[in-house]
Design a protein around this motif. Sequence first.
Motif, PDB file in Angstrom:
ATOM      1  N   ALA A 173      -7.092 -71.360  -7.552  1.00  0.00           N
ATOM      2  CA  ALA A 173      -7.302 -70.050  -8.369  1.00  0.00           C
ATOM      3  C   ALA A 173      -8.200 -68.905  -7.877  1.00  0.00           C
ATOM      4  N   LEU A 174      -9.318 -69.344  -7.271  1.00  0.00           N
ATOM      5  CA  LEU A 174     -10.116 -68.127  -6.674  1.00  0.00           C
ATOM      6  C   LEU A 174      -9.298 -67.378  -5.748  1.00  0.00           C
ATOM      7  N   VAL A 175      -8.498 -68.283  -4.787  1.00  0.00           N
ATOM      8  CA  VAL A 175      -7.536 -67.384  -3.701  1.00  0.00           C
ATOM      9  C   VAL A 175      -6.601 -66.612  -4.386  1.00  0.00           C
ATOM     10  N   ALA A 176      -6.191 -67.021  -5.365  1.00  0.00           N
ATOM     11  CA  ALA A 176      -5.040 -66.220  -6.182  1.00  0.00           C
ATOM     12  C   ALA A 176      -5.841 -65.182  -6.811  1.00  0.00           C
ATOM     13  N   ILE A 177      -6.906 -65.141  -7.425  1.00  0.00           N
ATOM     14  CA  ILE A 177      -7.671 -63.993  -7.937  1.00  0.00           C
ATOM     15  C   ILE A 177      -8.010 -63.002  -7.046  1.00  0.00           C
ATOM     16  N   PHE A 178      -8.587 -63.610  -5.794  1.00  0.00           N
ATOM     17  CA  PHE A 178      -8.646 -62.608  -4.553  1.00  0.00           C
ATOM     18  C   PHE A 178      -7.541 -61.566  -4.379  1.00  0.00           C
ATOM     19  N   TRP A 179      -6.332 -62.314  -4.344  1.00  0.00           N
ATOM     20  CA  TRP A 179      -5.217 -61.627  -4.033  1.00  0.00           C
ATOM     21  C   TRP A 179      -4.810 -60.852  -5.061  1.00  0.00           C
ATOM     22  N   LEU A 180      -5.071 -61.026  -6.340  1.00  0.00           N
ATOM     23  CA  LEU A 180      -4.575 -60.176  -7.518  1.00  0.00           C
ATOM     24  C   LEU A 180      -5.532 -59.067  -7.349  1.00  0.00           C
ATOM     25  N   ILE A 181      -6.945 -59.113  -6.980  1.00  0.00           N
ATOM     26  CA  ILE A 181      -7.828 -58.131  -7.187  1.00  0.00           C
ATOM     27  C   ILE A 181      -7.570 -57.129  -5.894  1.00  0.00           C
ATOM     28  N   LEU A 182      -7.188 -57.831  -4.670  1.00  0.00           N
ATOM     29  CA  LEU A 182      -6.764 -56.913  -3.593  1.00  0.00           C
ATOM     30  C   LEU A 182      -5.268 -56.144  -3.928  1.00  0.00           C
TER      31      LEU A 182
END
Length: 99
Positions: free
Chosen positions: A67-76
């Motif tokens: 989930a944190l990796v997905a949120i990182f890519w969403l923010i990016l």
Amino acid sequence: MIFRIILLAVTWVVLMALAGGEFLISGIHMALPDRPLVLLPAGLMVLIVVLVFMRLPRAPLIARGFALVAIFWLILLLGLGSMDALTRNFWWVQGYGGR
């Protein structure tokens, strides 16, 4: 069970209020340094979805990592996608009427 339904209803109302606020803010003419303020409601919406719908604090470690990796890519992606709109300048060319 009823607490969970009330929590989801309140969360939905808060998300809709933030979306409406973001829509209203987007119609205001802002100076260039103030344009990132439009991203604040979107960031709050992401935080609410992560905490309430994804239940990230109570998830297993591997689920939190994904989930944190997905949120990182969403923010990016949201950050890079909004760079054009946030940094756009209009340069008027003399003699060009835009027709």
